[in-house]
Design a protein around this motif. Structure first.
Motif, PDB file in Angstrom:
ATOM      1  N   VAL A   2      42.079  37.527  41.765  1.00 27.27           N
ATOM      2  CA  VAL A   2      43.072  36.462  41.739  1.00 27.27           C
ATOM      3  C   VAL A   2      42.968  35.766  40.383  1.00 27.27           C
ATOM      4  CG1 VAL A   2      41.540  34.774  42.867  1.00 27.27           C
ATOM      5  CG2 VAL A   2      44.003  34.460  42.986  1.00 27.27           C
ATOM      6  N   GLU A   3      44.127  35.523  39.789  1.00 27.94           N
ATOM      7  CA  GLU A   3      44.173  34.849  38.491  1.00 27.94           C
ATOM      8  C   GLU A   3      43.995  33.346  38.692  1.00 27.94           C
ATOM      9  OE1 GLU A   3      44.320  36.452  35.629  1.00 27.94           O
ATOM     10  OE2 GLU A   3      44.592  38.402  36.587  1.00 27.94           O
ATOM     11  N   ALA A   5      45.608  30.638  37.607  1.00 26.92           N
ATOM     12  CA  ALA A   5      46.827  29.891  37.936  1.00 26.92           C
ATOM     13  C   ALA A   5      47.282  30.186  39.364  1.00 26.92           C
ATOM     14  CB  ALA A   5      47.936  30.214  36.943  1.00 26.92           C
ATOM     15  N   GLU A   6      47.124  31.436  39.786  1.00 20.48           N
ATOM     16  CA  GLU A   6      47.496  31.822  41.150  1.00 20.48           C
ATOM     17  C   GLU A   6      46.592  31.116  42.162  1.00 20.48           C
ATOM     18  OE1 GLU A   6      47.718  35.911  43.847  1.00 20.48           O
ATOM     19  OE2 GLU A   6      47.296  36.056  41.705  1.00 20.48           O
ATOM     20  N   LEU A   7      45.288  31.041  41.862  1.00 24.76           N
ATOM     21  CA  LEU A   7      44.358  30.358  42.765  1.00 24.76           C
ATOM     22  C   LEU A   7      44.714  28.880  42.881  1.00 24.76           C
ATOM     23  CD1 LEU A   7      41.915  30.225  44.606  1.00 24.76           C
ATOM     24  CD2 LEU A   7      40.468  30.001  42.569  1.00 24.76           C
ATOM     25  N   ARG A   8      45.073  28.273  41.772  1.00 24.81           N
ATOM     26  CA  ARG A   8      45.439  26.853  41.807  1.00 24.81           C
ATOM     27  C   ARG A   8      46.608  26.621  42.773  1.00 24.81           C
ATOM     28  NH1 ARG A   8      45.196  22.768  37.182  1.00 24.81           N
ATOM     29  NH2 ARG A   8      45.827  20.913  38.290  1.00 24.81           N
ATOM     30  N   ARG A   9      47.621  27.475  42.697  1.00 24.08           N
ATOM     31  CA  ARG A   9      48.766  27.365  43.615  1.00 24.08           C
ATOM     32  C   ARG A   9      48.339  27.608  45.058  1.00 24.08           C
ATOM     33  NH1 ARG A   9      51.117  30.091  39.307  1.00 24.08           N
ATOM     34  NH2 ARG A   9      50.923  32.104  40.338  1.00 24.08           N
ATOM     35  N   TRP A  10      47.483  28.599  45.254  1.00 21.78           N
ATOM     36  CA  TRP A  10      47.010  28.958  46.590  1.00 21.78           C
ATOM     37  C   TRP A  10      46.231  27.800  47.211  1.00 21.78           C
ATOM     38  CZ3 TRP A  10      43.406  33.791  47.467  1.00 21.78           C
ATOM     39  CH2 TRP A  10      43.436  34.171  48.820  1.00 21.78           C
TER      40      TRP A  10
END
Length: 100
Positions: A2-3, A5-10
């Motif tokens: 998981v990148e 920025a993607e984790l932050r959204r998740w």
């Protein structure tokens, strides 16, 4: 994987994962800090924590300084039958460089 920025959204949405930081306590509380809400489970202690982590019924995201120890942790979890495990690409260095 998981990148950052993607984790932050998740983490901000529904069904947020459990972030498991496998660095030692000195690194967890050190200069790079840790992701808010992360659990510190040093890699050497991970095996004993697998049943508890798996019982949470939520996705797991493994984190370390770069992504080497967290990759090893994810492999241990997978070998123990734990599903839905991701590794934060670039670890805390990547997180701080991307997310701040």
């Amino acid at each position: 994987w998981v990148e950052p920025a993607e984790l932050r959204r998740w983490l901000a949405g529904e069904g947020a994962p459990i972030v498991v930081d496998v660095r030692g306590p000195d690194e967890f509380d050190g200069p790079l800090g840790h992701i808010d809400g992360a659990r510190n489970v040093p890699l050497a202690e991970l095996r004993a924590s697998i049943p508890e982590l798996a019982a949470q019924g939520r996705p797991l995201v493994m984190v370390c300084l770069t992504d080497k120890r967290s990759s090893q942790a994810a492999s241990e979890l997978a070998a123990a039958g734990t599903r839905d495990v991701a590794v934060l690409r670039g670890g805390m260095k990547g997180w701080r460089a991307t997310v701040g």
